[in-house]
Design an enzyme around this catalytic site. Sequence first.
Site, short mmCIF file in Angstrom:
data_model
loop_
_atom_site.label_atom_id
_atom_site.label_comp_id
_atom_site.label_asym_id
_atom_site.label_seq_id
_atom_site.Cartn_x
_atom_site.Cartn_y
_atom_site.Cartn_z
N ASP A 110 0.84 -1.20 0.00
CA ASP A 110 0.00 0.00 0.00
C ASP A 110 0.87 1.25 0.00
O ASP A 110 2.01 1.22 0.48
CB ASP A 110 -0.87 0.05 1.27
CG ASP A 110 -1.98 -0.99 1.25
OD1 ASP A 110 -2.17 -1.68 0.23
OD2 ASP A 110 -2.67 -1.11 2.28
N ARG A 132 -0.97 -1.03 -8.68
CA ARG A 132 -2.39 -0.76 -8.39
C ARG A 132 -2.58 0.75 -8.50
O ARG A 132 -1.83 1.51 -7.88
CB ARG A 132 -2.71 -1.21 -6.96
CG ARG A 132 -4.09 -0.76 -6.49
CD ARG A 132 -4.21 -0.75 -4.96
NE ARG A 132 -4.00 -2.04 -4.37
CZ ARG A 132 -3.68 -2.19 -3.06
NH1 ARG A 132 -3.53 -1.14 -2.27
NH2 ARG A 132 -3.48 -3.39 -2.57
C1 LIG Z 1 -8.29 -1.93 -3.51
C2 LIG Z 1 -7.98 -0.54 -3.06
C3 LIG Z 1 -6.74 -0.29 -2.50
C4 LIG Z 1 -6.43 1.01 -2.08
N1 LIG Z 1 -5.17 1.27 -1.61
C5 LIG Z 1 -4.84 2.54 -1.29
C6 LIG Z 1 -3.51 2.89 -0.92
O1 LIG Z 1 -2.61 2.06 -0.87
N2 LIG Z 1 -3.26 4.17 -0.58
C7 LIG Z 1 -4.23 5.15 -0.63
O2 LIG Z 1 -3.94 6.31 -0.35
N3 LIG Z 1 -5.49 4.85 -0.99
C8 LIG Z 1 -5.82 3.58 -1.31
N4 LIG Z 1 -7.12 3.31 -1.69
C9 LIG Z 1 -8.18 4.31 -1.50
C10 LIG Z 1 -8.32 5.19 -2.71
O3 LIG Z 1 -7.17 6.00 -2.83
C11 LIG Z 1 -9.58 6.09 -2.62
O4 LIG Z 1 -9.48 6.89 -1.48
C12 LIG Z 1 -10.87 5.31 -2.57
O5 LIG Z 1 -10.83 4.18 -3.38
C13 LIG Z 1 -12.04 6.20 -3.06
O6 LIG Z 1 -11.82 6.58 -4.38
P1 LIG Z 1 -12.72 6.07 -5.63
O7 LIG Z 1 -11.81 5.78 -6.74
O8 LIG Z 1 -13.61 5.00 -5.21
O9 LIG Z 1 -13.51 7.37 -6.09
P2 LIG Z 1 -14.42 8.42 -5.34
O10 LIG Z 1 -14.63 9.53 -6.31
O11 LIG Z 1 -13.90 8.76 -3.99
O12 LIG Z 1 -15.78 7.64 -5.16
C14 LIG Z 1 -16.58 7.21 -6.25
C15 LIG Z 1 -17.82 6.53 -5.71
O13 LIG Z 1 -17.44 5.34 -5.01
C16 LIG Z 1 -18.22 5.14 -3.86
N5 LIG Z 1 -17.34 5.24 -2.67
C17 LIG Z 1 -16.04 5.63 -2.65
N6 LIG Z 1 -15.52 5.56 -1.40
C18 LIG Z 1 -16.54 5.12 -0.62
C19 LIG Z 1 -16.66 4.86 0.76
N7 LIG Z 1 -15.63 5.01 1.60
N8 LIG Z 1 -17.86 4.43 1.23
C20 LIG Z 1 -18.91 4.26 0.41
N9 LIG Z 1 -18.86 4.49 -0.92
C21 LIG Z 1 -17.72 4.93 -1.42
C22 LIG Z 1 -19.27 6.22 -3.88
O14 LIG Z 1 -20.39 5.72 -4.58
C23 LIG Z 1 -18.58 7.33 -4.66
O15 LIG Z 1 -19.49 8.21 -5.27
C24 LIG Z 1 -7.41 2.04 -2.18
C25 LIG Z 1 -8.65 1.77 -2.77
C26 LIG Z 1 -8.94 0.52 -3.22
C27 LIG Z 1 -10.26 0.28 -3.90
#
Ligand SMILES: Cc1cc2nc3c(=O)[nH]c(=O)nc-3n(C[C@H](O)[C@H](O)[C@H](O)COP(=O)(O)OP(=O)(O)OC[C@H]3O[C@@H](n4cnc5c(N)ncnc54)[C@H](O)[C@@H]3O)c2cc1C
Length: 304
Positions: free
Chosen positions: A130, A181
């Site tokens: 991560d 990722r």
């Molecule tokens: C498998 C995985 C690994 C990750 N690893 C890291 C990492 O190593 N470091 C890091 O900084 N971040 C990590 N993240 C988190 C990532 O950076 C985002 O903060 C997170 O995925 C939200 O972004 P999004 O692309 O879903 O888009 P967004 O624009 O935030 O969300 C799009 C839509 O997704 C849904 N959604 C998003 N988040 C949520 C939530 N918490 N609860 C409910 N619905 C939600 C909603 O419907 C929202 O409208 C990871 C995410 C995933 C999926």
Amino acid sequence: MLRRTLLLLSGQSWLRHWMETSSASRRFTSRFIAGRTLDEALRVASQLAGDHILSSLDFLGENVTSIDEAAGSRDSYLKALDGIASRHLPATVSIKLSQFGLDLSEQICLNNVAALVERAKSLGTRVEIDMESAAYTDRTLNIVSEIHHRFGGHVRAVVKAYLYRSEQDIARLSRQRIAVRLCKGAYREPAEVAFQQKADVDRNYLLLMKTLLETGEYPAIASHDEAILNECLLYVREKRIAPDRFEFQMLYGIRRDLQRKLTQGGFKLRSYVPYGDAWYPYFMRRLAERPANLLFIAKNVLRG
Ligand SMILES: Cc1cc2nc3c(=O)[nH]c(=O)nc-3n(C[C@H](O)[C@H](O)[C@H](O)COP(=O)(O)OP(=O)(O)OC[C@H]3O[C@@H](n4cnc5c(N)ncnc54)[C@H](O)[C@@H]3O)c2cc1C
């Protein structure tokens, strides 16, 4: 404003202690946290496998303060890998380097990660590293690169679309054939290093995603953003990129409707499955991403 407050609260140790020891907490965390023990996490990973969903187990914890604690994290993950292998689960593990001692000694951290990747390699799986806040980016990528070359793969880096530097990082990682990722980024970062507007982050995400799909080594598209996922599906169809050349990744419990849609469409999907007692900072970051989750929690607490 609310997002900033939640991210600020995610670092408050007094609140963390109170929340993690509160008996009521399980009621509202179970939606996002698979359980408190490895057994519970493995059970969830088995159920996911039954639904054709791969998983990545995340033993929650970050920023250890002693070398013994760092070794303890490594040992917990070694047990997780053994549990995955004995149950024949299609799973990787995801780790944070601050949990492996990066703040104490880069060499000790590297040794801990090497022990884990060696085991992952022998079991035919991989360790996903991560990415924490921008203060860790260089040190994290250096360790990923060193480990990748030492073990001939079995490791995955994380790149974040909100950082200006990510295009260059992806070019460098792809040249070394290191799997990536791609996510948007979950921490609060200053304008000197990161885009502040969602539209800019999303635009950069699409650019990096297309580069990775074309030139990356088995990339993971990690997002729940339906517009981004639709764009990805269009792009792979247009460029005739086969579904086994990449995977989607989502967090456990989030957008289960989209998760179903992707697996039913024949795409690979990996669920990021967090477990353990130290759930507080992870949980607060999920709230900050979507403050509407506060309503979900309030309902569960009232339902009592
Ligand atoms: C498998 C995985 C690994 C990750 N690893 C890291 C990492 O190593 N470091 C890091 O900084 N971040 C990590 N993240 C988190 C990532 O950076 C985002 O903060 C997170 O995925 C939200 O972004 P999004 O692309 O879903 O888009 P967004 O624009 O935030 O969300 C799009 C839509 O997704 C849904 N959604 C998003 N988040 C949520 C939530 N918490 N609860 C409910 N619905 C939600 C909603 O419907 C929202 O409208 C990871 C995410 C995933 C999926």
